[in-house]
Design an enzyme around this catalytic site. Sequence first.
Site, mmCIF file in Angstrom:
data_model
loop_
_atom_site.group_PDB
_atom_site.id
_atom_site.type_symbol
_atom_site.label_atom_id
_atom_site.label_comp_id
_atom_site.label_asym_id
_atom_site.label_seq_id
_atom_site.Cartn_x
_atom_site.Cartn_y
_atom_site.Cartn_z
ATOM 1 N N GLU A 63 5.486 4.802 4.754
ATOM 2 C CA GLU A 63 6.804 4.425 4.242
ATOM 3 C C GLU A 63 7.779 5.588 4.345
ATOM 4 O O GLU A 63 8.981 5.390 4.571
ATOM 5 C CB GLU A 63 6.688 3.963 2.786
ATOM 6 C CG GLU A 63 6.049 2.594 2.606
ATOM 7 C CD GLU A 63 4.540 2.615 2.776
ATOM 8 O OE1 GLU A 63 3.955 3.728 2.746
ATOM 9 O OE2 GLU A 63 3.940 1.537 2.952
ATOM 10 N N HIS A 132 1.040 -4.198 -6.535
ATOM 11 C CA HIS A 132 1.697 -4.953 -5.465
ATOM 12 C C HIS A 132 2.641 -6.024 -6.003
ATOM 13 O O HIS A 132 3.054 -6.909 -5.253
ATOM 14 C CB HIS A 132 0.649 -5.653 -4.581
ATOM 15 C CG HIS A 132 -0.255 -4.729 -3.849
ATOM 16 N ND1 HIS A 132 -1.246 -4.005 -4.469
ATOM 17 C CD2 HIS A 132 -0.321 -4.391 -2.543
ATOM 18 C CE1 HIS A 132 -1.898 -3.281 -3.576
ATOM 19 N NE2 HIS A 132 -1.342 -3.488 -2.398
#
Length: 330
Positions: A63, A132
Site C-alpha cells: 500500500e 478487514h
Amino acid sequence: MSGQITMTEGLNQALDEAMAADDGVFCLGEDVSAKQGGGVFKITAGLTEKYGENRVRATPISETAIMGAAVGAAIAGQRPVAEIMLMNFVGVCMDQIVNHAAKLRFMSGGQTNVPLVIRTTTGVGVGFGGQHSDMLEAWFAHVAGIKVVTPSNAADAKGLLRASIDCNDPVLFIENILCYGLQSDDPGKDYRVPLGKAAIAREGTDVSLITYGRTVLDALGIAEELDKEGISVEVVDLRTIAPYDEETVLASVRKTGRAVTLHEAVKPFGTGAEISANIHEKLFNELRAPVQRVGGAFSAVPFVAALEQAWIPTKDEIVGAIKAAMDWKQ
C-alpha cells in the site's frame, strides 16, 4: 437513461468514461488488471482490454508503494485512481495520504494540486473480522485537504466517482461491500453528483435521521415502518462526509426540530459527534430534544456472525434513538 445498473457496474462505468475522456486518468492497485480478473470486486473488469496495462496497473502488495506512486503521478499532472483493497490497509499508507496528498496544496501556497482518488472497500456483515471491516472515515474527515465520500446507491456511486476524479484535491472514496449488488436506474453517460451535496432520501416532518453509506438503507426501512406509527422521519443521505452539506442538514433539523445521527463506524469520536455538536451550536434554541447518536459498538468488529450482527447498530437501537428524541420532555 436505460435500464438499471448495480453499484459495481456504476463504478466501472465511471472509471471507463473518465479514462475515455482523459488520458491522464489511470488505475493502480493490487489485482486490478485483466490478468488478476479486474480486481477482487471486479470494479476494473474490462478496462485493461480497452486501455492497456499502462493505464490499469497491477501493483505489488504494498500500500505504501501504491500511494507513493499515486501521489507522485498526481503532482506530475496525472489523475490516478488508486485502489486500496480494504479500508483497514489505509493505515499502512497513512503518511503519504495525510502528510503528502492532503497537505501539498497548503504547503505550496496553492500551487500544487493533488488530483488523486483513493478507492477502498469495507463493511460489517460479511465475516471479514476485525482487521478487514472498519469504517475509518472519521480519521480522514479530521484531516484538512482531503475529501471523504461514500455512496449509498448505484447511481450515486457512478456520479460521485466521476465528480471525485474531476476534483483537484485528494478524495477518499469508500465503498461498502454489502452495497455492490444494489441496483438503481442507470443515470446515463457522464452523470455526476456534486461533492459536498447531500440528498434528502426521504422527506419527513418529525425527526431528521442523518446518515450515509449502507446505513441509509437501514434508515429508509425504519422510516417506512415508523410512518405506520405516525412518526414522520426525514432521511438525510450525506453522500460526502467531509466536507458535509451543513446547509441541507441544518435546514432539515430546523424543519423537524429533532435529529438522530447514524453510522456503521464506532460511536465514540465519530462523525455523528461532529454533526451533533454543530447542530447544538447552530440550532440550540430551535431543538425540541438533544441530538441522539447511533453507531457501532466500541470494540474491534467480531468475526463470529452472531457477535458481528450484535456489533452493528441494530434496528432496536435506531428506533430507540428516534423515539427518545420524540418523547423528550423539556
